[in-house]
Design an enzyme around this catalytic site. Structure first.
Site, PDB file in Angstrom:
ATOM      1  N   SER A  55      17.277  27.038  61.965  1.00  0.00           N
ATOM      2  CA  SER A  55      17.100  25.947  60.822  1.00  0.00           C
ATOM      3  C   SER A  55      16.029  26.525  59.786  1.00  0.00           C
ATOM      4  CB  SER A  55      16.604  24.848  61.725  1.00  0.00           C
ATOM      5  OG  SER A  55      16.152  23.815  60.714  1.00  0.00           O
ATOM      6  N   TYR A 113      10.878  20.615  67.893  1.00  0.00           N
ATOM      7  CA  TYR A 113      12.304  21.283  67.413  1.00  0.00           C
ATOM      8  C   TYR A 113      12.073  22.322  66.547  1.00  0.00           C
ATOM      9  CZ  TYR A 113      16.397  21.424  64.479  1.00  0.00           C
ATOM     10  OH  TYR A 113      17.637  21.589  63.882  1.00  0.00           O
TER      11      TYR A 113
END
Ligand code: NAD
Ligand code: MG
Length: 302
Positions: free
Chosen positions: A194, A207
């Site tokens: 990401s 995350y």
């Protein structure tokens, strides 16, 4: 003649001149059918060129979002596809499978919650059985939580830390380990990381850390599996319009989602899939290993 996915994405997702989406919420894991607008997975636009002819791929989180777009693209490039997903996503999984079959390829459904090691082992075994082997493992399942109770350390609950770390990181280690005996030379592993690995948001503390760890794992696994002829790469998406967003982000963040990128909008899943096709291709990417390919609408991935 249909317009390209980029043109359609730009016109369909802009709520106003600032980008963003209509207010909406779902509970995790989220489903495609209730999203507004429905994401574009390349259903009407992706054209295959035989780049993955005869390959067998397992895509975790292949029911929806980025995983669905990768499944459609892989099938149109000539690959058979197994998809893993959660039981609650059966309807999405069946939709994805129907696109794979429409492309003339074998679709294998392998449900299971990857936060358990035994399930990861079983998912690999069932995918290998159903496909008759395994050439490409796409570790794409992921989870985050951005609906409170707050940002930063104070907002981290034990349950969410556990779910995020087990889904995003531990499961990838378990899946790669279970897949390894089945992967031959010219196989590859692809991991979804990401933009959060490079530009972390305080609201996604746990995350973002797992995604940075996956970047590290990509480079490290590429070193250890290179001698076996197995390539390991990652894709780092920026903001992409998928069920994960309304399922795990507050409404106010949905309304502006993606508008702070240099391209001024979120991407559609179908705009990410070509990166996964390239990395899986034994000919196009024959010398590409240990790299992270950003698909971020202009946000820096270094
Ligand atoms: P998505 O909701 O469509 O896909 C995520 C999938 O993860 C779900 O469909 C679900 O099947 C799977 N999953 C979650 N928990 C699981 C579990 N315990 N067991 C098995 N499967 C589980 O959303 P998406 O955005 O396409 O997400 C795909 C990947 O992309 C994720 O790794 C996510 O972190 C990453 N990503 C997304 C964005 C974005 O903006 N959408 C940006 C960067 C990275
Ligand atoms: Mg899903």
């Amino acid at each position: 003649m249909s317009s390209s996915i980029g043109e359609r994405a730009a016109s369909m997702v802009r709520k106003d001149d600032q980008g963003g989406f209509p207010p909406q919420q779902q509970d995790p894991p989220g489903l495609t059918a209730t999203m507004e607008p429905i994401p574009d997975h390349g259903e009407e636009t992706y054209v295959g060129h035989g780049r993955l002819e005869g390959l067998k791929a397992l895509i975790t989180g292949g029911d929806s979002g980025i995983g669905r777009a990768v499944a459609i693209a892989y099938a149109r490039e000539g690959a058979d596809v197994a998809i893993n997903y959660l039981d609650a996503e059966q309807s999405d999984a069946e939709d994805t499978a129907s696109w794979v079959r429409k492309a003339g390829r074998n679709a294998v459904l392998v449900p299971g919650d990857l936060t358990e090691r035994a399930t990861c082992d079983r998912v690999i075994a069932d995918a290998v059985d159903g496909l008759g082997g395994l050439d490409v493992l796409v570790n794409n399942a992921g989870f985050h939580w951005d609906k409170g109770p707050g940002e930063g350390l104070e907002g981290l609950t034990d349950d969410n830390i556990e779910r995020v770390v087990r889904t995003n990181l531990q499961a990838v280690l378990w899946l790669c380990r279970a897949a390894l005996p089945h992967l031959a030379s010219r196989s590859s592993i692809i991991i979804t990381t990401s933009i959060q690995a490079y530009d972390p948001s305080p609201a996604l503390l746990d995350y973002a850390a797992t995604k940075a760890a996956l970047n590290n794992l990509t480079v490290n696994l590429a070193q250890s599996l290179g001698p076996k002829g197995i390539r390991v790469n990652a894709v780092a998406p920026g903001p992409i319009w998928t069920p994960l967003q309304p399922a795990t982000r507050e409404t106010k963040k949905i309304e502006t989602f993606g508008s702070d990128t240099p391209l001024g909008r979120a991407g559609q899943p179908g705009e990410v899939a070509p990166a996964y096709v390239f990395l899986a291709s034994p000919s196009d990417a024959s010398y590409v290993s240990g790299t992270v390919l950003g698909v971020t609408g202009g946000q820096a991935v270094f």
